[in-house]
Design a protein around this motif. Structure first.
Motif, short mmCIF file in Angstrom:
data_model
loop_
_atom_site.label_atom_id
_atom_site.label_comp_id
_atom_site.label_asym_id
_atom_site.label_seq_id
_atom_site.Cartn_x
_atom_site.Cartn_y
_atom_site.Cartn_z
N GLN A 89 35.93 -70.54 -27.32
CA GLN A 89 36.49 -69.87 -26.13
C GLN A 89 35.45 -69.72 -25.02
OE1 GLN A 89 34.75 -68.37 -28.09
NE2 GLN A 89 34.86 -66.16 -28.14
N GLY A 90 34.33 -70.39 -25.16
CA GLY A 90 33.26 -70.35 -24.16
C GLY A 90 31.99 -69.81 -24.77
N THR A 91 30.90 -69.87 -24.01
CA THR A 91 29.62 -69.35 -24.51
C THR A 91 29.62 -67.83 -24.40
OG1 THR A 91 28.55 -71.35 -23.69
CG2 THR A 91 27.11 -69.47 -24.22
N ASN A 92 29.19 -67.17 -25.46
CA ASN A 92 28.99 -65.72 -25.41
C ASN A 92 27.62 -65.43 -24.81
OD1 ASN A 92 31.39 -65.15 -26.84
ND2 ASN A 92 30.34 -65.39 -28.80
N THR A 93 27.58 -64.56 -23.80
CA THR A 93 26.29 -64.07 -23.34
C THR A 93 26.29 -62.57 -23.61
OG1 THR A 93 26.90 -63.53 -21.04
CG2 THR A 93 26.39 -65.83 -21.54
N TYR A 94 25.11 -61.99 -23.77
CA TYR A 94 25.04 -60.57 -24.15
C TYR A 94 24.13 -59.80 -23.20
CZ TYR A 94 27.19 -62.17 -28.48
OH TYR A 94 28.06 -62.74 -29.40
N ILE A 95 24.61 -58.65 -22.75
CA ILE A 95 23.78 -57.72 -21.98
C ILE A 95 23.33 -56.63 -22.94
CG2 ILE A 95 23.69 -56.06 -20.09
CD1 ILE A 95 25.82 -57.70 -18.67
N LEU A 96 22.01 -56.44 -23.03
CA LEU A 96 21.44 -55.47 -23.98
C LEU A 96 20.78 -54.32 -23.22
CD1 LEU A 96 19.58 -58.04 -26.30
CD2 LEU A 96 21.97 -57.29 -26.46
N LEU B 53 22.13 -59.24 -35.70
CA LEU B 53 21.48 -60.52 -35.42
C LEU B 53 22.22 -61.27 -34.32
CD1 LEU B 53 19.23 -62.55 -36.53
CD2 LEU B 53 21.15 -63.66 -37.70
N ILE B 54 21.49 -61.61 -33.27
CA ILE B 54 22.02 -62.51 -32.23
C ILE B 54 21.73 -63.92 -32.72
CG2 ILE B 54 21.80 -63.26 -29.83
CD1 ILE B 54 20.92 -60.34 -29.19
N THR B 55 22.78 -64.68 -33.05
CA THR B 55 22.57 -65.92 -33.81
C THR B 55 22.43 -67.17 -32.96
OG1 THR B 55 24.89 -66.52 -34.04
CG2 THR B 55 24.00 -64.97 -35.68
N GLY B 56 22.72 -67.09 -31.64
CA GLY B 56 22.77 -68.34 -30.87
C GLY B 56 23.77 -69.28 -31.50
N ASP B 57 23.41 -70.55 -31.64
CA ASP B 57 24.32 -71.53 -32.25
C ASP B 57 23.93 -71.87 -33.69
OD1 ASP B 57 25.64 -71.50 -29.88
OD2 ASP B 57 25.32 -73.61 -29.38
N GLY C 239 30.89 -67.73 -34.64
CA GLY C 239 31.85 -66.74 -35.12
C GLY C 239 32.91 -67.36 -36.01
N GLN C 240 33.19 -68.64 -35.77
CA GLN C 240 34.16 -69.36 -36.61
C GLN C 240 33.82 -70.85 -36.58
OE1 GLN C 240 37.27 -67.93 -34.06
NE2 GLN C 240 37.83 -70.00 -33.43
N GLY C 241 34.28 -71.58 -37.60
CA GLY C 241 34.05 -73.03 -37.65
C GLY C 241 32.59 -73.36 -37.94
N THR C 242 32.28 -74.67 -37.92
CA THR C 242 30.90 -75.08 -38.20
C THR C 242 30.21 -75.45 -36.89
OG1 THR C 242 31.60 -77.35 -38.56
CG2 THR C 242 31.45 -75.94 -40.50
N PRO D 209 27.31 -64.13 -32.30
CA PRO D 209 27.12 -65.56 -32.20
C PRO D 209 27.17 -66.08 -30.76
CG PRO D 209 29.37 -65.12 -32.84
CD PRO D 209 28.69 -63.78 -32.68
N GLY D 210 26.68 -67.30 -30.57
CA GLY D 210 26.72 -67.94 -29.26
C GLY D 210 28.11 -68.39 -28.86
N HIS D 211 28.99 -68.55 -29.86
CA HIS D 211 30.38 -68.92 -29.61
C HIS D 211 31.24 -68.26 -30.68
CE1 HIS D 211 29.02 -72.18 -26.93
NE2 HIS D 211 28.08 -72.36 -27.84
N GLY D 212 32.47 -67.91 -30.30
CA GLY D 212 33.39 -67.33 -31.28
C GLY D 212 33.21 -65.84 -31.40
N PRO D 213 34.08 -65.22 -32.20
CA PRO D 213 34.09 -63.76 -32.28
C PRO D 213 32.86 -63.17 -32.96
CG PRO D 213 35.63 -64.72 -33.86
CD PRO D 213 35.12 -65.85 -33.03
N VAL D 214 32.55 -61.94 -32.60
CA VAL D 214 31.49 -61.18 -33.26
C VAL D 214 31.88 -60.98 -34.72
CG1 VAL D 214 30.45 -58.87 -33.31
CG2 VAL D 214 30.77 -60.04 -31.12
N VAL D 215 30.91 -61.12 -35.62
CA VAL D 215 31.18 -60.97 -37.05
C VAL D 215 30.70 -59.58 -37.48
CG1 VAL D 215 30.69 -61.86 -39.37
CG2 VAL D 215 30.93 -63.45 -37.44
#
Ligand code: ZN
Length: 284
Positions: free
Chosen positions: A24-31, A147-151, A155-158, A184-190
């Motif tokens: 659904q696009g790249t996740n970016t995070y504001i901390l 953990l901020i996982t990048g790629d 969040g889903q798939g490989t 994660p860098g893509h997909g839902p937060v786990v």
């Protein structure tokens, strides 16, 4: 949801670049919570509406003072060049792991393993996690096991893997951290079974590796020699794949496994006089 508050001091902002490779696009995070915030990854820079989202998420009284980049891929770093100055502090800094094979981002500072990036309530520790790309970095808040996982994992798939042996080591490194939450860098937060989520990436790759070894142990290929081309192996391991583009992606994946297995000393390859490289198992 384009803006999602993950915790009181973590906001996920979507890069607005959905696609087959980016989910659904790249996740970016504001901390952080104060006037000076950290932004992790920047989207691809092609979607000006993303800047409006960032401004909303930051609110009127805070700006970005540090930008951390998980890896060089365009959908994570492309937005850097177009971030409006109004969202940045004058003294903002950009941090990315430098790697000899990857062109350095102008003005960016290297990230060292274990380097700490502090916000009001957390210490984010850089965890070098090569494999998806050689310069890949994750960020870990050990106190809260976030953990901020990048790629590295999504969040889903490989995910796409560039080099499998370091990738597997990086997965293990992350499992050993025992994270509870994955950003994660893509997909839902786990938020549930985070370690199991990462372990599934390991078992998926192990299953493929086992399948490939089983194919190579078989001598009933075209000429009965036990020497297999990548395409022959792919056709056995992925029997349902007919679309040529998907088949190409699948054989790239097989190739990654073959190079890792060769590094492990379990298989060998021969260059058959101008033809395709052929692979065989090393008998033990
Ligand atoms: Zn990537």
């Amino acid at each position: 949801m384009s803006i999602e508050r993950v915790a009181c001091d973590i906001i996920r902002v979507l890069g607005l670049n959905p696609g087959p490779m980016t989910l659904q696009g790249t996740n970016t995070y504001i901390l952080g919570t104060g006037a000076r915030r950290i932004l992790v990854d920047t989207g691809d820079g092609q979607h000006p509406a993303y800047h409006g989202l960032l401004a909303t998420a930051l609110g009127p009284n805070s700006r970005i003072s540090q930008i951390l980049l998980t890896h060089w891929h365009h959908d994570h770093t492309g937005g850097l060049a177009t971030l409006p100055e109004s969202l940045l502090t004058l003294d903002h800094t950009v941090h990315k792991r430098q790697h000899p094979y990857i062109a350095a981002l102008r003005g960016s500072k290297d990230i060292k393993d274990g380097e700490l990036f502090a916000t009001e309530h957390r210490q984010w520790r850089a965890v070098l996690t090569p494999g998806h790309t050689p310069d890949h970095v994750a960020f870990f808040d050990a106190e809260n096991a976030v953990l901020i996982t990048g790629d590295l994992v999504l969040g889903q798939g490989t995910t796409i893997v560039g080099d499998l042996a370091p990738y597997m080591r990086s997965l293990q490194r992350v499992i050993d951290l025992e994270p509870r939450i994955l950003l994660p860098g893509h997909g839902p937060v786990v938020t549930a079974n985070a370690v199991k989520h990462v372990e599934e990436y390991v078992s998926h790759r192990r299953m493929r590796e086992k399948q490939i070894l089983e194919v190579l142990a078989d001598t009933s290929n075209e000429d009965g020699s036990g020497w297999w081309t990548v395409e022959e192996i792919t056709a056995v391991v992925y029997p349902l794949v007919k679309d040529p583009r998907v088949f190409r992606a699948a054989s790239n994946n097989v190739k990654l496994h073959l190079y890792k297995l060769k590094d492990d000393g379990r298989i060998t390859c021969e260059d058959s006089a101008g033809g395709a490289v052929r692979w065989a198992i090393i008998a033990c």
